[in-house]
Design an enzyme around this catalytic site. Structure first.
Site: not given
Ligand code: UDP
Ligand code: MG
Length: 137
Positions: A9, A49, A57, A85, A91, A102, A112, A115, A126
């Site tokens: 990100k 998203y 958010f 993950r 998250t 993270r 964070n 993704h 995606e």
């Protein structure tokens, strides 16, 4: 063999951890099958998203995701979705296990760093969002 979509990100690019994120995937036997850097418009971030459209958010998240360049990649390997993950961590960095991306680099629950698709269904939306079949090796 499974494919997942991962993103470094805008905060991760700014913090110079693009290589670190890729390296953590590679160390866990995952392969990078496609990779590019780009800048999302707010509208593109909203489309990416869209599952979170009703969440409080959503506005802030899509603003953040379009504030600077991101690095998007297709990551492949056995159990790639779950593995990515796990390497990412929870998250909220406060809940992320020690040694996860993270826990090590994220500022807060929004900024964070990384993704990763959360399911095969998400990956199927995606991956083609960013890559054509010709771009995935
Ligand atoms: N997010 C946020 N506030 C929240 C939950 C999520 O800003 O309370 C942001 C955060 O950047 C997160 C993204 O929205 O990574 C997508 O949320 P999701 O629940 O899908 O988390 P992820 O799958 O990225 O762990
Ligand atoms: Mg998610």
């Amino acid at each position: 063999m499974e494919r997942t979509l991962s993103i470094v990100k805008p905060d991760g690019v700014k913090k110079n951890v693009v290589g670190e994120v890729i390296s953590r995937f590679e160390k866990k036997e995952l392969k990078i099958s496609a990779l590019k850097m780009l800048l999302l418009s707010k509208e593109e971030a909203q489309r990416f998203y869209v599952v979170h459209k009703e969440r409080p958010f959503y506005g802030s998240l899509t603003h953040f995701m379009s504030e600077g360049p991101i690095v998007v990649m297709v990551v492949s390997g056995e159990n790639a979705i779950a593995k990515v993950r796990e390497i990412m961590g929870a998250t909220n960095p406060k809940d992320a296990a020690p040694g996860t991306i993270r826990a090590d680099f994220a500022s807060d629950i929004e900024r964070n760093i990384v993704h990763g698709s959360d399911s095969q269904q998400s990956a199927a939306y995606e991956i083609p969002f960013f890559f054509s079949s010709l771009e995935i090796l």
